[in-house]
Design a protein around this motif. Structure first.
Motif, PDB file in Angstrom:
ATOM      1  N   ARG A  46       0.848  -1.193   0.000  1.00 50.41           N
ATOM      2  CA  ARG A  46       0.000   0.000   0.000  1.00 50.41           C
ATOM      3  C   ARG A  46       0.887   1.248   0.000  1.00 50.41           C
ATOM      4  NH1 ARG A  46      -3.881   0.099   4.848  1.00 50.41           N
ATOM      5  NH2 ARG A  46      -1.865   0.002   5.828  1.00 50.41           N
ATOM      6  N   PRO A  47       0.463   2.315  -0.665  1.00 49.29           N
ATOM      7  CA  PRO A  47       1.260   3.541  -0.659  1.00 49.29           C
ATOM      8  C   PRO A  47       1.104   4.309   0.657  1.00 49.29           C
ATOM      9  CG  PRO A  47      -0.680   3.834  -2.032  1.00 49.29           C
ATOM     10  CD  PRO A  47      -0.679   2.398  -1.572  1.00 49.29           C
ATOM     11  N   VAL A  48       2.121   4.261   1.483  1.00 48.32           N
ATOM     12  CA  VAL A  48       2.152   5.009   2.748  1.00 48.32           C
ATOM     13  C   VAL A  48       3.450   5.814   2.733  1.00 48.32           C
ATOM     14  CG1 VAL A  48       2.062   4.863   5.258  1.00 48.32           C
ATOM     15  CG2 VAL A  48       0.903   3.115   3.876  1.00 48.32           C
ATOM     16  N   PRO A  49       3.387   7.065   2.240  1.00 46.27           N
ATOM     17  CA  PRO A  49       4.602   7.861   2.071  1.00 46.27           C
ATOM     18  C   PRO A  49       5.444   8.018   3.339  1.00 46.27           C
ATOM     19  CG  PRO A  49       2.751   8.920   0.987  1.00 46.27           C
ATOM     20  CD  PRO A  49       2.195   7.768   1.780  1.00 46.27           C
ATOM     21  N   GLU A  50       4.800   8.047   4.506  1.00 51.48           N
ATOM     22  CA  GLU A  50       5.545   8.234   5.754  1.00 51.48           C
ATOM     23  C   GLU A  50       6.554   7.117   5.983  1.00 51.48           C
ATOM     24  OE1 GLU A  50       2.149   8.199   5.638  1.00 51.48           O
ATOM     25  OE2 GLU A  50       1.772  10.337   5.804  1.00 51.48           O
ATOM     26  N   ILE A  51       6.211   5.907   5.561  1.00 48.55           N
ATOM     27  CA  ILE A  51       7.137   4.786   5.759  1.00 48.55           C
ATOM     28  C   ILE A  51       8.383   4.976   4.909  1.00 48.55           C
ATOM     29  CG2 ILE A  51       7.456   2.294   5.471  1.00 48.55           C
ATOM     30  CD1 ILE A  51       4.466   1.975   6.172  1.00 48.55           C
ATOM     31  N   GLY A  52       8.207   5.395   3.664  1.00 48.27           N
ATOM     32  CA  GLY A  52       9.369   5.677   2.816  1.00 48.27           C
ATOM     33  C   GLY A  52      10.222   6.793   3.392  1.00 48.27           C
ATOM     34  N   ASP A  53       9.570   7.837   3.921  1.00 52.88           N
ATOM     35  CA  ASP A  53      10.306   8.932   4.550  1.00 52.88           C
ATOM     36  C   ASP A  53      11.124   8.426   5.728  1.00 52.88           C
ATOM     37  OD1 ASP A  53       9.016  10.589   2.735  1.00 52.88           O
ATOM     38  OD2 ASP A  53       7.691  11.504   4.236  1.00 52.88           O
ATOM     39  N   GLU A  54      10.488   7.619   6.573  1.00 49.49           N
ATOM     40  CA  GLU A  54      11.169   7.100   7.766  1.00 49.49           C
ATOM     41  C   GLU A  54      12.357   6.227   7.395  1.00 49.49           C
ATOM     42  OE1 GLU A  54       7.083   6.982  10.468  1.00 49.49           O
ATOM     43  OE2 GLU A  54       7.828   5.140   9.526  1.00 49.49           O
ATOM     44  N   LEU A  55      12.165   5.334   6.435  1.00 53.92           N
ATOM     45  CA  LEU A  55      13.263   4.447   6.035  1.00 53.92           C
ATOM     46  C   LEU A  55      14.403   5.222   5.397  1.00 53.92           C
ATOM     47  CD1 LEU A  55      11.320   1.379   4.599  1.00 53.92           C
ATOM     48  CD2 LEU A  55      12.802   1.414   6.614  1.00 53.92           C
ATOM     49  N   ALA A  56      14.075   6.109   4.467  1.00 55.59           N
ATOM     50  CA  ALA A  56      15.121   6.879   3.800  1.00 55.59           C
ATOM     51  C   ALA A  56      15.865   7.767   4.794  1.00 55.59           C
ATOM     52  CB  ALA A  56      14.528   7.712   2.666  1.00 55.59           C
ATOM     53  N   ALA A  57      15.134   8.426   5.697  1.00 58.54           N
ATOM     54  CA  ALA A  57      15.770   9.295   6.692  1.00 58.54           C
ATOM     55  C   ALA A  57      16.658   8.488   7.634  1.00 58.54           C
ATOM     56  CB  ALA A  57      14.714  10.054   7.485  1.00 58.54           C
ATOM     57  N   SER A  58      16.180   7.328   8.080  1.00 61.52           N
ATOM     58  CA  SER A  58      16.999   6.518   8.995  1.00 61.52           C
ATOM     59  C   SER A  58      18.268   6.040   8.308  1.00 61.52           C
ATOM     60  CB  SER A  58      16.198   5.335   9.548  1.00 61.52           C
ATOM     61  OG  SER A  58      15.936   4.383   8.539  1.00 61.52           O
ATOM     62  N   ARG A  59      18.173   5.721   7.032  1.00 56.05           N
ATOM     63  CA  ARG A  59      19.357   5.273   6.283  1.00 56.05           C
ATOM     64  C   ARG A  59      20.328   6.427   6.059  1.00 56.05           C
ATOM     65  NH1 ARG A  59      15.617   1.448   2.416  1.00 56.05           N
ATOM     66  NH2 ARG A  59      15.524  -0.280   3.915  1.00 56.05           N
ATOM     67  N   ALA A  60      19.805   7.634   5.839  1.00 52.60           N
ATOM     68  CA  ALA A  60      20.666   8.800   5.697  1.00 52.60           C
ATOM     69  C   ALA A  60      21.375   9.112   7.015  1.00 52.60           C
ATOM     70  CB  ALA A  60      19.856  10.010   5.230  1.00 52.60           C
ATOM     71  N   LEU A  61      20.661   8.986   8.127  1.00 52.10           N
ATOM     72  CA  LEU A  61      21.273   9.224   9.438  1.00 52.10           C
ATOM     73  C   LEU A  61      22.326   8.168   9.753  1.00 52.10           C
ATOM     74  CD1 LEU A  61      18.105  10.303  11.416  1.00 52.10           C
ATOM     75  CD2 LEU A  61      20.099  11.742  10.906  1.00 52.10           C
ATOM     76  N   GLU A  62      22.058   6.928   9.366  1.00 47.89           N
ATOM     77  CA  GLU A  62      23.048   5.863   9.569  1.00 47.89           C
ATOM     78  C   GLU A  62      24.304   6.149   8.750  1.00 47.89           C
ATOM     79  OE1 GLU A  62      23.251   0.994   9.481  1.00 47.89           O
ATOM     80  OE2 GLU A  62      21.810   2.002   8.173  1.00 47.89           O
ATOM     81  N   ASP A  63      24.131   6.565   7.500  1.00 45.66           N
ATOM     82  CA  ASP A  63      25.268   6.919   6.654  1.00 45.66           C
ATOM     83  C   ASP A  63      26.028   8.096   7.245  1.00 45.66           C
ATOM     84  OD1 ASP A  63      26.892   6.750   4.243  1.00 45.66           O
ATOM     85  OD2 ASP A  63      25.803   8.512   3.518  1.00 45.66           O
ATOM     86  N   LEU A  64      25.303   9.092   7.754  1.00 46.56           N
ATOM     87  CA  LEU A  64      25.930  10.240   8.390  1.00 46.56           C
ATOM     88  C   LEU A  64      26.744   9.812   9.611  1.00 46.56           C
ATOM     89  CD1 LEU A  64      26.318  13.308   8.662  1.00 46.56           C
ATOM     90  CD2 LEU A  64      24.164  13.364   9.941  1.00 46.56           C
ATOM     91  N   ALA A  65      26.199   8.915  10.419  1.00 48.78           N
ATOM     92  CA  ALA A  65      26.903   8.434  11.615  1.00 48.78           C
ATOM     93  C   ALA A  65      28.214   7.740  11.230  1.00 48.78           C
ATOM     94  CB  ALA A  65      26.014   7.493  12.410  1.00 48.78           C
ATOM     95  N   ILE A  66      28.178   6.937  10.195  1.00 44.76           N
ATOM     96  CA  ILE A  66      29.392   6.238   9.741  1.00 44.76           C
ATOM     97  C   ILE A  66      30.429   7.255   9.269  1.00 44.76           C
ATOM     98  CG2 ILE A  66      30.304   4.722   7.929  1.00 44.76           C
ATOM     99  CD1 ILE A  66      27.584   3.164   8.195  1.00 44.76           C
ATOM    100  N   ARG A  67      29.984   8.244   8.503  1.00 39.80           N
ATOM    101  CA  ARG A  67      30.910   9.264   8.008  1.00 39.80           C
ATOM    102  C   ARG A  67      31.507  10.083   9.158  1.00 39.80           C
ATOM    103  NH1 ARG A  67      30.393  10.027   2.394  1.00 39.80           N
ATOM    104  NH2 ARG A  67      28.690   8.784   1.526  1.00 39.80           N
ATOM    105  N   LEU A  68      30.690  10.422  10.154  1.00 43.41           N
ATOM    106  CA  LEU A  68      31.189  11.175  11.310  1.00 43.41           C
ATOM    107  C   LEU A  68      32.196  10.348  12.096  1.00 43.41           C
ATOM    108  CD1 LEU A  68      31.064  13.735  13.003  1.00 43.41           C
ATOM    109  CD2 LEU A  68      29.068  12.768  14.181  1.00 43.41           C
ATOM    110  N   HIS A  69      31.931   9.070  12.241  1.00 44.73           N
ATOM    111  CA  HIS A  69      32.870   8.175  12.919  1.00 44.73           C
ATOM    112  C   HIS A  69      34.199   8.122  12.168  1.00 44.73           C
ATOM    113  CE1 HIS A  69      34.641   4.318  14.198  1.00 44.73           C
ATOM    114  NE2 HIS A  69      34.108   4.640  15.369  1.00 44.73           N
ATOM    115  N   ASP A  70      34.128   8.056  10.847  1.00 49.60           N
ATOM    116  CA  ASP A  70      35.351   8.030  10.035  1.00 49.60           C
ATOM    117  C   ASP A  70      36.164   9.311  10.205  1.00 49.60           C
ATOM    118  OD1 ASP A  70      34.682   5.507   9.114  1.00 49.60           O
ATOM    119  OD2 ASP A  70      33.983   6.219   7.142  1.00 49.60           O
TER     120      ASP A  70
END
Length: 85
Positions: A46-70
């Protein structure tokens, strides 16, 4: 004691069933670091845009955390290397 404030802004864009996120960290010394993430809805879901927003944002934050750690790891290596006489 000095209080510091860093700001993370999350930018979301949607293109059909795909959502892309960019998380941008800004520090007090005007340094910036960016993480990116994406999510794609399965066409049978089903199209639930909030879920896509949450997943994409969490993945961006995870990528940011890895880059900050580096960045921190690189700083440690620079500061703890051999002492020049």
């Amino acid at each position: 004691m000095e209080a510091k404030q860093w700001t993370v802004q999350i930018y979301l864009t949607e293109d059909g069933d795909a959502t892309h996120a960019r998380a941008v960290l800004k520090t007090q010394d005007t340094s910036t670091l960016t993480g990116r993430g994406a999510a794609r809805r399965n066409p049978i879901d089903r199209p639930v845009p909030e879920i896509g927003d949450e997943l994409a944002a969490s993945r961006a934050l995870e990528d940011l955390a890895i880059r900050l750690h580096d960045v921190a790891a690189d700083d440690i290596v620079m500061l703890t290397g051999p002492v020049q006489a």
